[in-house]
Scaffold this active site. Sequence first.
Site, short mmCIF file in Angstrom:
data_model
loop_
_atom_site.label_atom_id
_atom_site.label_comp_id
_atom_site.label_asym_id
_atom_site.label_seq_id
_atom_site.Cartn_x
_atom_site.Cartn_y
_atom_site.Cartn_z
N GLY A 11 0.77 -1.25 0.00
CA GLY A 11 0.00 0.00 0.00
C GLY A 11 0.79 1.29 0.00
N SER A 17 1.66 8.20 1.94
CA SER A 17 0.88 6.98 2.22
C SER A 17 1.02 6.58 3.69
CB SER A 17 1.37 5.81 1.36
OG SER A 17 1.11 6.06 0.00
N ILE A 18 -0.11 6.17 4.29
CA ILE A 18 -0.07 5.66 5.67
C ILE A 18 0.89 4.46 5.74
CG2 ILE A 18 -1.46 4.52 7.45
CD1 ILE A 18 -3.82 6.35 6.54
N VAL A 64 -3.83 -6.59 -6.07
CA VAL A 64 -4.46 -7.58 -5.19
C VAL A 64 -5.75 -8.17 -5.75
CG1 VAL A 64 -3.43 -6.71 -3.05
CG2 VAL A 64 -5.66 -5.82 -3.80
N ILE A 91 -4.54 -0.89 1.91
CA ILE A 91 -5.07 -0.84 0.55
C ILE A 91 -6.58 -0.65 0.60
CG2 ILE A 91 -5.61 -2.35 -1.42
CD1 ILE A 91 -2.86 -3.61 -1.08
N TYR A 154 -18.90 8.34 2.14
CA TYR A 154 -17.97 7.20 2.25
C TYR A 154 -18.65 5.94 1.66
CZ TYR A 154 -13.94 4.62 4.07
OH TYR A 154 -12.80 3.87 4.18
N LYS A 161 -15.33 -1.62 4.55
CA LYS A 161 -14.51 -1.56 5.79
C LYS A 161 -15.15 -2.38 6.90
CE LYS A 161 -10.94 1.10 4.70
NZ LYS A 161 -9.60 0.48 4.47
N THR A 192 -3.85 12.04 2.32
CA THR A 192 -3.04 11.18 1.45
C THR A 192 -3.59 11.25 0.02
OG1 THR A 192 -4.49 9.30 1.82
CG2 THR A 192 -2.63 9.54 3.33
N LEU A 193 -2.95 10.51 -0.88
CA LEU A 193 -3.41 10.43 -2.27
C LEU A 193 -4.87 9.97 -2.32
CD1 LEU A 193 -2.32 10.66 -5.20
CD2 LEU A 193 -1.81 8.21 -5.09
P1 NAD Z 1 -2.81 5.83 -0.43
O1 NAD Z 1 -3.43 6.23 -1.72
O2 NAD Z 1 -1.46 6.34 -0.15
O3 NAD Z 1 -2.81 4.24 -0.29
C1 NAD Z 1 -3.79 3.41 -0.88
C2 NAD Z 1 -3.03 2.29 -1.53
O4 NAD Z 1 -3.94 1.30 -2.05
C3 NAD Z 1 -2.16 2.75 -2.70
O5 NAD Z 1 -0.82 2.40 -2.45
C4 NAD Z 1 -2.71 1.97 -3.88
O6 NAD Z 1 -1.72 1.60 -4.79
C5 NAD Z 1 -3.29 0.76 -3.17
N1 NAD Z 1 -4.23 0.00 -3.99
C6 NAD Z 1 -5.45 0.38 -4.47
N2 NAD Z 1 -5.97 -0.57 -5.26
C7 NAD Z 1 -5.06 -1.60 -5.28
C8 NAD Z 1 -4.99 -2.86 -5.94
N3 NAD Z 1 -5.97 -3.30 -6.76
N4 NAD Z 1 -3.89 -3.65 -5.73
C9 NAD Z 1 -2.91 -3.23 -4.92
N5 NAD Z 1 -2.90 -2.04 -4.29
C10 NAD Z 1 -3.96 -1.23 -4.47
O7 NAD Z 1 -3.86 6.28 0.71
P2 NAD Z 1 -3.90 6.00 2.28
O8 NAD Z 1 -4.80 7.03 2.82
O9 NAD Z 1 -2.53 5.84 2.81
O10 NAD Z 1 -4.70 4.61 2.36
C11 NAD Z 1 -4.17 3.45 2.98
C12 NAD Z 1 -5.20 2.75 3.83
O11 NAD Z 1 -5.56 3.59 4.92
C13 NAD Z 1 -6.50 2.41 3.13
O12 NAD Z 1 -6.96 1.13 3.57
C14 NAD Z 1 -7.45 3.48 3.62
O13 NAD Z 1 -8.79 3.07 3.58
C15 NAD Z 1 -6.96 3.61 5.04
N6 NAD Z 1 -7.37 4.83 5.75
C16 NAD Z 1 -7.09 6.06 5.22
C17 NAD Z 1 -7.49 7.20 5.90
C18 NAD Z 1 -7.25 8.57 5.34
O14 NAD Z 1 -7.92 9.53 5.77
N7 NAD Z 1 -6.30 8.75 4.42
C19 NAD Z 1 -8.17 7.08 7.13
C20 NAD Z 1 -8.42 5.80 7.64
C21 NAD Z 1 -8.01 4.68 6.94
O1 0WE Z 2 -10.53 4.88 2.91
C1 0WE Z 2 -10.48 6.05 2.57
C2 0WE Z 2 -10.46 6.43 1.10
C3 0WE Z 2 -10.25 5.26 0.19
C4 0WE Z 2 -10.55 5.52 -1.25
C5 0WE Z 2 -10.26 6.71 -1.91
C6 0WE Z 2 -10.54 6.84 -3.28
C7 0WE Z 2 -10.30 8.12 -4.02
C8 0WE Z 2 -10.12 7.89 -5.50
C9 0WE Z 2 -11.13 4.49 -1.98
N1 0WE Z 2 -11.40 4.60 -3.29
C10 0WE Z 2 -11.11 5.74 -3.94
N2 0WE Z 2 -11.42 5.81 -5.29
C11 0WE Z 2 -11.01 6.83 -6.07
O2 0WE Z 2 -11.32 6.88 -7.28
N3 0WE Z 2 -10.49 7.03 3.53
C12 0WE Z 2 -10.70 6.63 4.92
C13 0WE Z 2 -10.37 8.47 3.26
C14 0WE Z 2 -11.75 9.02 3.11
O3 0WE Z 2 -12.43 8.91 1.94
C15 0WE Z 2 -13.68 9.48 2.13
C16 0WE Z 2 -13.78 9.94 3.44
C17 0WE Z 2 -12.55 9.66 4.07
C18 0WE Z 2 -12.18 9.96 5.50
C19 0WE Z 2 -14.74 9.59 1.23
C20 0WE Z 2 -15.90 10.22 1.66
C21 0WE Z 2 -16.02 10.68 2.97
C22 0WE Z 2 -14.96 10.54 3.87
#
Ligand code: NAD
Ligand code: 0WE
Length: 254
Positions: A11, A17-18, A64, A91, A154, A161, A192-193
């Site tokens: 991920g 990225s987290i 994945v 991911i 969401y 989730k 993040t992205l």
């Molecule tokens: P990120 O975009 O940096 O990471 C998401 C990752 O998912 C990317 O590296 C992407 O390549 C990978 N991914 C998506 N589809 C994939 C696939 N088919 N095969 C392999 N890899 C795939 O963003 P992030 O915010 O670091 O997200 C990481 C995790 O943290 C996610 O599970 C997200 O739901 C969770 N999360 C994010 C937040 C937030 O606010 N950013 C809060 C809580 C939880």
């Molecule tokens: O898990 C996430 C986001 C994951 C995510 C983000 C994207 C953006 C681009 C999954 N799929 C996609 N598809 C795309 O095309 N978070 C916890 C961050 C997040 O996303 C939200 C949130 C929060 C917080 C969406 C709506 C409301 C709150």
Amino acid sequence: MLKDKLGLVFGVANKRSIAWSIAQAWHQAGARLAFTYQGERLKANVEELVGTFGQDTPIYPCDVTRDEEILSVFENLKRDFGKLHLVLHSIAFAPREALEGRFVNTSREAFRIAHDVSAYSLLGIARAAQPLMTDGGSIVAMTYYGAEKVVPHYNVMGVAKASLEATVRYLAHDLGPDKIRVNAISAGPVNTLAARGISGFGEMLKYHADHAPLKRNVLPKELGDTGLYLASDMSSAVTGEVIYVDCGYNIMGM
Ligand code: NAD
Ligand code: 0WE
């Protein structure tokens, strides 16, 4: 704290990225790590980031949604590391339109993709990891509050989730006898992205900071610290849990 531990990180897309925050914490604690990247588009990013960890850091491609790519990662890891102690699953993906419109309009295909990428993948990865975790181990996944309470927009990601969190509990039960622990970190919003693709994310960060008991948002380093706790023997009796690292936001009723 993680000396002689071998870890695999799913991920990392970029430095925000987290997964990268937790990987840095694991690395600084002495673990040796390998990484996967989603596709050619992200390969150079991951190569550049792990360059700071030294030349002997393996990186493997892994989408994945493809069983054969998950299997190939673990074949390569068996050759390069021989065994494994730690796995990070960081991911998630749902088609953009599913995060924009009304939840009621979620298509069968968007539902399938969100669950395949964001929840099933943990199970596929855990199954492939188990034979290499011969000393026991720790598997950590990332989740979000939208799994248990409605966060507008969401949408299907919240449902996926919820599935991920239940998958953590069922895996914890199944893999417990093998001394493999499985837990999730429920993070508050982080820029993040994946988050920046969401319209209104800036306002969401502000709302969260205003309403959380600690009156601020989570720092990447704080997710790294909890990832380190879950990977280390400090959490040796903790499995099947969802740990909130959200400045207390989830405890509020109003
Ligand atoms: P990120 O975009 O940096 O990471 C998401 C990752 O998912 C990317 O590296 C992407 O390549 C990978 N991914 C998506 N589809 C994939 C696939 N088919 N095969 C392999 N890899 C795939 O963003 P992030 O915010 O670091 O997200 C990481 C995790 O943290 C996610 O599970 C997200 O739901 C969770 N999360 C994010 C937040 C937030 O606010 N950013 C809060 C809580 C939880
Ligand atoms: O898990 C996430 C986001 C994951 C995510 C983000 C994207 C953006 C681009 C999954 N799929 C996609 N598809 C795309 O095309 N978070 C916890 C961050 C997040 O996303 C939200 C949130 C929060 C917080 C969406 C709506 C409301 C709150």
